[in-house]
Design an enzyme around this catalytic site. Structure first.
Site, PDB file in Angstrom:
ATOM      1  N   SER A 151      28.559  20.452  -5.936  1.00  0.00           N
ATOM      2  CA  SER A 151      29.327  19.293  -5.480  1.00  0.00           C
ATOM      3  C   SER A 151      28.576  18.609  -4.352  1.00  0.00           C
ATOM      4  O   SER A 151      27.791  19.257  -3.645  1.00  0.00           O
ATOM      5  CB  SER A 151      30.688  19.762  -4.955  1.00  0.00           C
ATOM      6  N   TYR A 164      36.694  25.028  -0.159  1.00  0.00           N
ATOM      7  CA  TYR A 164      35.906  24.419  -1.239  1.00  0.00           C
ATOM      8  C   TYR A 164      34.493  24.082  -0.747  1.00  0.00           C
ATOM      9  O   TYR A 164      33.494  24.441  -1.388  1.00  0.00           O
ATOM     10  CB  TYR A 164      36.621  23.160  -1.731  1.00  0.00           C
TER      11      TYR A 164
HETATM   12  C1  BGC Z   1      35.630  17.361  -5.701  1.00  0.00           C
HETATM   13  C2  BGC Z   1      36.444  16.117  -5.969  1.00  0.00           C
HETATM   14  C3  BGC Z   1      35.981  14.999  -5.054  1.00  0.00           C
HETATM   15  C4  BGC Z   1      34.498  14.842  -5.041  1.00  0.00           C
HETATM   16  C5  BGC Z   1      34.021  13.833  -4.005  1.00  0.00           C
HETATM   17  C6  BGC Z   1      34.167  17.032  -5.804  1.00  0.00           C
HETATM   18  O1  BGC Z   1      33.389  18.165  -5.651  1.00  0.00           O
HETATM   19  O2  BGC Z   1      35.980  18.383  -6.628  1.00  0.00           O
HETATM   20  O3  BGC Z   1      37.813  16.399  -5.787  1.00  0.00           O
HETATM   21  O4  BGC Z   1      36.584  13.780  -5.482  1.00  0.00           O
HETATM   22  O5  BGC Z   1      33.865  16.072  -4.806  1.00  0.00           O
HETATM   23  O6  BGC Z   1      34.613  14.032  -2.756  1.00  0.00           O
END
Ligand code: BGC
Length: 266
Positions: A151, A164
């Site tokens: 991410s 996260y």
């Molecule tokens: C997340 C999303 C988010 C995106 C940008 C991703 O890794 O799971 O929820 O919209 O990052 O912030």
């Protein structure tokens, strides 16, 4: 016909929805034999298997919680039982359990780390054990390929999401250290770091007009991404066209990591 992955077997965790689903369909269209995993979405997983079969491809769906070691071992046994081989592992099973730091329970912290980071470790470890047994020499292309779906939050801090963001920051080092360790075995390891991609994980944002407008302020390219934007790169990274790429993170984010707040400030 284009078949960049013919005779290849690909395991895609979290392949029953979102980015994993798009990758599974893309790989199947390029001739790969597919295994997808699901946790709760059995019907969605079966639908993908049928879709691939109706297009003349081969696929199975296996139920697995990637954070549970015994289930990961069973998963890999199912792959070998069905195809007697494995060439590409895509780790895409992940989740968010958002809360402010001061209100985050240990349970929600652990759940996200367990699935998003420990799950990647367990699957990469099992894939590596198998890939290492394959014959290889310095002049041939990779005998195994591991792709982590990470991410932008492996480098962009995200308040309200410390579990996260920490899991994805961990994936960055898991990827690099694993890539270093496995390169002599001709195994490649890379991450794809998507920005905002239209999937269920962030549906509460992109399906809401006001929130979606605010989100677009973070994306210089002016649109929210589609799962296929990520699948296109996942295909390149799985194919021999990218054979000299290992230990790298590629951002698929419409410029989200360009710090758009600095466009007219600073
Ligand atoms: C997340 C999303 C988010 C995106 C940008 C991703 O890794 O799971 O929820 O919209 O990052 O912030």
């Amino acid at each position: 016909m284009n078949s960049k992955l013919s005779k290849k077997t690909a395991l895609i965790t979290g392949g029953s929805s979102g980015i994993g689903r798009a990758i599974a369909l893309r790989y199947a269209a390029e001739g790969a034999r597919i295994v997808i995993t699901f946790n709760s979405q059995e019907a969605e997983a079966n639908e993908i298997v049928e879709k691939i079969a109706s297009g003349g491809g081969e696929a199975i769906a296996v139920k697995a919680d990637v954070s549970v070691e015994a289930q990961v071992l069973d998963l890999f046994n199912s792959v070998y039982a069905k195809y007697q081989s494995l060439d590409v592992l895509v780790c895409s099973a992940g989740l968010q359990k958002d809360n402010k730091l001061t209100e985050m329970s240990l349970e929600d912290w652990k759940k996200v780390i367990d699935v998003n980071l420990t799950g990647y470790f367990l699957c990469a470890r099992e894939a590596a054990k198998y890939f290492i047994t394959k014959d290889h020499n310095a002049n041939q292309t990779a005998v195994g390929n591991i792709i982590f779906i990470s991410s932008v939050h492996d480098i962009i801090p995200w308040s309200g999401h410390v579990n996260y963001a920490s899991s994805k920051g961990g994936v960055a080092m898991l990827m690099k250290s694993t890539a270093l360790e496995l390169a002599p075995h001709k195994i490649r390891v890379n991450s794809i770091s998507p920005g905002a991609i239209k999937t269920n994980i962030n549906k509460n944002v992109w399906s809401n007009e006001e929130r979606s407008k605010k989100l677009l302020e973070l994306i210089p390219y002016g649109r929210i991404g589609e799962p296929d934007d990520v699948a296109a790169l996942a295909l390149f990274l799985a194919s021999s066209e990218s054979d000299y790429i290992t230990g790298t993170t590629i951002y698929v984010d419409g410029g989200m990591t360009l710090y758009p707040g600095f466009e007219d400030n600073g």
